[in-house]
Scaffold this motif. Sequence first.
Motif, short mmCIF file in Angstrom:
data_model
loop_
_atom_site.label_atom_id
_atom_site.label_comp_id
_atom_site.label_asym_id
_atom_site.label_seq_id
_atom_site.Cartn_x
_atom_site.Cartn_y
_atom_site.Cartn_z
N ASP A 161 0.81 -1.22 0.00
CA ASP A 161 0.00 0.00 0.00
C ASP A 161 0.84 1.27 0.00
O ASP A 161 0.31 2.35 -0.27
N LEU A 162 2.13 1.16 0.30
CA LEU A 162 2.97 2.35 0.30
C LEU A 162 2.90 3.06 -1.04
O LEU A 162 2.86 4.30 -1.10
N VAL A 163 2.89 2.30 -2.12
CA VAL A 163 2.93 2.92 -3.45
C VAL A 163 1.64 3.68 -3.77
O VAL A 163 1.69 4.86 -4.11
N PRO A 164 0.44 3.06 -3.65
CA PRO A 164 -0.76 3.84 -3.96
C PRO A 164 -1.02 4.98 -2.98
O PRO A 164 -1.55 6.03 -3.38
N VAL A 165 -0.66 4.80 -1.71
CA VAL A 165 -0.86 5.90 -0.76
C VAL A 165 0.09 7.04 -1.09
O VAL A 165 -0.31 8.22 -1.10
N PHE A 166 1.35 6.72 -1.38
CA PHE A 166 2.28 7.77 -1.80
C PHE A 166 1.77 8.45 -3.06
O PHE A 166 1.79 9.68 -3.17
N ALA A 167 1.34 7.66 -4.04
CA ALA A 167 0.87 8.24 -5.30
C ALA A 167 -0.30 9.18 -5.07
O ALA A 167 -0.38 10.26 -5.69
N SER A 168 -1.21 8.80 -4.18
CA SER A 168 -2.36 9.64 -3.90
C SER A 168 -1.95 10.96 -3.25
O SER A 168 -2.41 12.04 -3.65
N LEU A 169 -1.06 10.88 -2.26
CA LEU A 169 -0.59 12.10 -1.60
C LEU A 169 0.26 12.95 -2.54
O LEU A 169 0.17 14.18 -2.54
N HIS A 170 1.08 12.29 -3.36
CA HIS A 170 1.93 13.03 -4.29
C HIS A 170 1.08 13.80 -5.29
O HIS A 170 1.37 14.97 -5.61
N ALA A 171 0.01 13.18 -5.78
CA ALA A 171 -0.87 13.88 -6.71
C ALA A 171 -1.51 15.09 -6.05
O ALA A 171 -1.71 16.13 -6.68
N ARG A 172 -1.81 14.97 -4.77
CA ARG A 172 -2.44 16.06 -4.04
C ARG A 172 -1.45 17.21 -3.81
O ARG A 172 -1.75 18.36 -4.11
N TYR A 173 -0.26 16.88 -3.30
CA TYR A 173 0.73 17.93 -3.01
C TYR A 173 1.30 18.53 -4.28
O TYR A 173 1.78 19.67 -4.26
N SER A 174 1.24 17.81 -5.38
CA SER A 174 1.72 18.37 -6.66
C SER A 174 0.84 19.50 -7.15
O SER A 174 1.25 20.27 -8.04
N GLN A 175 -0.35 19.61 -6.61
CA GLN A 175 -1.25 20.69 -6.99
C GLN A 175 -1.08 21.95 -6.13
O GLN A 175 -1.74 22.96 -6.38
N VAL A 176 -0.22 21.87 -5.12
CA VAL A 176 0.05 23.04 -4.29
C VAL A 176 0.81 24.07 -5.12
O VAL A 176 1.79 23.73 -5.79
N PRO A 177 0.40 25.32 -5.15
CA PRO A 177 1.11 26.35 -5.93
C PRO A 177 2.59 26.43 -5.55
O PRO A 177 2.94 26.33 -4.37
N ASP A 178 3.44 26.59 -6.55
CA ASP A 178 4.88 26.64 -6.31
C ASP A 178 5.26 27.66 -5.24
O ASP A 178 6.18 27.43 -4.44
N ALA A 179 4.56 28.79 -5.21
CA ALA A 179 4.92 29.85 -4.27
C ALA A 179 4.82 29.40 -2.82
O ALA A 179 5.56 29.90 -1.96
#
Length: 326
Positions: A161-179
């Motif tokens: 589950d590490l992989v799908p949980v990481f993928a889910s969180l990564h997709a979420r944090y990747s939407q945080v504005p660069d600033a």
Amino acid sequence: MKTRLLLPLMLGCAFAASAEDPGNADMNVRVNLAAANAPGDLLSDAYLVPMIDLALEADAPGRELDPELRKSLEQARDDLAQRVDSAADEVPVGLYTTVNCMKKGADARECSDSRERLAGLAKENGYHHFVLMSMAARRGDEDAFATHGEKLIAAPRFDPDLVPVFASLHARYSQVPDALWQHPENEYGPEAAPGVQAMAIAAAVVLPGYQPFMQACEKDDADRRTLCVAVASRMAERSTVLLDRLIGVALIKKIGTPAEQQGARELEREAKWLLASVANFGSELDDGQWGRYYEIFASEGEFAAMRYAAQATGRSLEPPADWQPK
């Protein structure tokens, strides 16, 4: 070398560390708020709840949050929790009720219900039966330990589950504005930072209870030894997560027959060569390459990401014929 699990620790403590500069503290909080408000799935919903809780708990005299920011956090937390509570039965593992069952003081009835849900959803993924084996070992349930061991062995997949949980969180944090990543507590670029944050959360909450499983496998019993070696072999051969493979190898080397131990040493040689090849590559990858590393981890798993890093830094994927791990 930059330590790629350091950022989340700094973010988690930033509310206190930045007390002298409320602007920086607010920036750290806004990272998690932006992730919580971004589109995502149930897994990241579940793990963003405690991140928002952490921000709210840090709102104390001397480091007060902006009132409007606190209101936004409370609303985001309520929205996340509502989605999680309404769909908790739909995921096999990883939500807070199941994770908390590996902790002292967990509610026995709630944990029993969680185990039943997980057993029904595990199906063809042996990893979920491994989670249930660890839970059974922790509470001393010999029958459940053996039952889920046999189901793990028969399962065609072992997908941590590490992989799908990481993928889910990564997709979420990747939407945080660069600033929002550009503050003193963050030494990483905007492409690497989402992966660092997501990895630390996922690794902290999703990894199973290895120790209860290992201890249960030390029982002096021929049937138990056979079962445990077979389980360890699935971990060592099929998992996309390095730690699973190394745990499996270590157990086989400890309780396996000479022939089984020899096979484990070959698997160990492959895994540890790759680990040694990328052990010091932190400073050699630029922000874009780190971003790509985390993208590969999210889509293909840890071994694929490690192979990418090795190739990106000019390292061989195969050990020399005479190389042996220490």
